[in-house]
Design a protein around this motif. Structure first.
Motif, PDB file in Angstrom:
ATOM      1  N   GLY A  64      -9.846   5.692 100.381  1.00 51.64           N
ATOM      2  CA  GLY A  64      -8.817   5.306  99.420  1.00 51.64           C
ATOM      3  C   GLY A  64      -8.963   3.908  98.866  1.00 51.64           C
ATOM      4  O   GLY A  64      -8.095   3.447  98.123  1.00 51.64           O
ATOM      5  N   THR A  65     -10.036   3.188  99.205  1.00 50.32           N
ATOM      6  CA  THR A  65     -10.171   1.809  98.729  1.00 50.32           C
ATOM      7  C   THR A  65     -11.257   1.627  97.676  1.00 50.32           C
ATOM      8  O   THR A  65     -11.333   0.565  97.076  1.00 50.32           O
ATOM      9  N   LEU A  66     -12.061   2.638  97.416  1.00 51.26           N
ATOM     10  CA  LEU A  66     -13.161   2.511  96.467  1.00 51.26           C
ATOM     11  C   LEU A  66     -12.623   2.544  95.038  1.00 51.26           C
ATOM     12  O   LEU A  66     -12.022   3.518  94.604  1.00 51.26           O
ATOM     13  N   ILE A  67     -12.802   1.434  94.304  1.00 51.56           N
ATOM     14  CA  ILE A  67     -12.322   1.309  92.929  1.00 51.56           C
ATOM     15  C   ILE A  67     -13.529   1.054  92.031  1.00 51.56           C
ATOM     16  O   ILE A  67     -14.218   0.055  92.164  1.00 51.56           O
ATOM     17  N   ARG A  68     -13.756   1.984  91.124  1.00 47.32           N
ATOM     18  CA  ARG A  68     -14.835   1.847  90.138  1.00 47.32           C
ATOM     19  C   ARG A  68     -14.211   1.694  88.761  1.00 47.32           C
ATOM     20  O   ARG A  68     -13.023   1.817  88.599  1.00 47.32           O
ATOM     21  N   GLY A  69     -15.015   1.443  87.766  1.00 49.90           N
ATOM     22  CA  GLY A  69     -14.523   1.429  86.391  1.00 49.90           C
ATOM     23  C   GLY A  69     -14.104   0.069  85.896  1.00 49.90           C
ATOM     24  O   GLY A  69     -13.519  -0.040  84.840  1.00 49.90           O
ATOM     25  N   GLU A  70     -14.379  -0.991  86.647  1.00 55.23           N
ATOM     26  CA  GLU A  70     -14.085  -2.341  86.168  1.00 55.23           C
ATOM     27  C   GLU A  70     -15.394  -2.987  85.734  1.00 55.23           C
ATOM     28  O   GLU A  70     -15.824  -3.992  86.284  1.00 55.23           O
ATOM     29  N   GLY A  71     -16.035  -2.397  84.762  1.00 58.76           N
ATOM     30  CA  GLY A  71     -17.355  -2.867  84.347  1.00 58.76           C
ATOM     31  C   GLY A  71     -18.362  -2.487  85.417  1.00 58.76           C
ATOM     32  O   GLY A  71     -18.365  -1.374  85.917  1.00 58.76           O
ATOM     33  N   GLU A  72     -19.204  -3.425  85.779  1.00 54.32           N
ATOM     34  CA  GLU A  72     -20.188  -3.174  86.824  1.00 54.32           C
ATOM     35  C   GLU A  72     -19.668  -3.545  88.199  1.00 54.32           C
ATOM     36  O   GLU A  72     -20.340  -3.324  89.190  1.00 54.32           O
ATOM     37  N   THR A  73     -18.475  -4.123  88.296  1.00 53.76           N
ATOM     38  CA  THR A  73     -17.934  -4.564  89.579  1.00 53.76           C
ATOM     39  C   THR A  73     -17.229  -3.416  90.285  1.00 53.76           C
ATOM     40  O   THR A  73     -16.397  -2.731  89.710  1.00 53.76           O
TER      41      THR A  73
END
Length: 151
Positions: A64-73
């Motif tokens: 539940g902590t994996l966050i994608r979609g903020e550019g390459e970060t």
């Protein structure tokens, strides 16, 4: 003639000793950033390293902590069952990287967040670094499966 041979031997021994000392010094200088110590999240919380120290962190990617979609970060947390450390990584993650999977990252701890410069994911169900297995076993999170060789 005899004194000249003795003097020449002493010169050779001195030059060899200086060359050995110089090469040992150059090897030590080259390895100063090449030695990265592995630390589990519980140890990092208990004894935080300075922001200038490069080290390795390992554990499981917290569900539940994996966050994608903020550019390459990419942002996620890594846990060993006893503590959790937030991680940020800019780049392309390995294909096998995901929540609940084992990982090892290299980087620095800055203001309580691990800034990773490299992320490694285990390449199959059987592989996990020995240090990570030891840390997870100490927390009671990991057990060897039947038939697995003990480290």
């Amino acid at each position: 003639m005899r004194g000249l041979k003795k003097q020449r031997r002493i010169q050779i021994v001195i030059v060899a000793t200086l060359a050995l000392a110089l090469s040992a010094g150059l090897i030590g200088y080259a390895m100063r950033d090449g030695i990265n110590f592995f630390r589990p999240p519980s140890e990092i919380i208990a004894n935080p390293p300075p922001p200038t120290e490069v080290f390795r962190i390992g554990g499981l990617v917290e569900d539940g902590t994996l966050i994608r979609g903020e550019g390459e970060t990419i942002r996620f947390s890594v846990t060993d069952g006893g503590a959790s450390i937030p991680v940020t990584y800019t780049g392309i993650l390995p294909d096998l990287f995901g929540e609940g999977e084992g990982m090892v990252g290299t980087g620095r701890l800055v203001d309580g967040t691990f800034i990773a410069t490299e992320i490694l994911a285990r390449h199959d169900e059987q592989y996990m670094p020995a240090e990570l297995i030891d840390a997870l076993e100490a927390q009671g999170v990991y057990r060897h499966a039947e038939g697995d060789p003990e480290s």
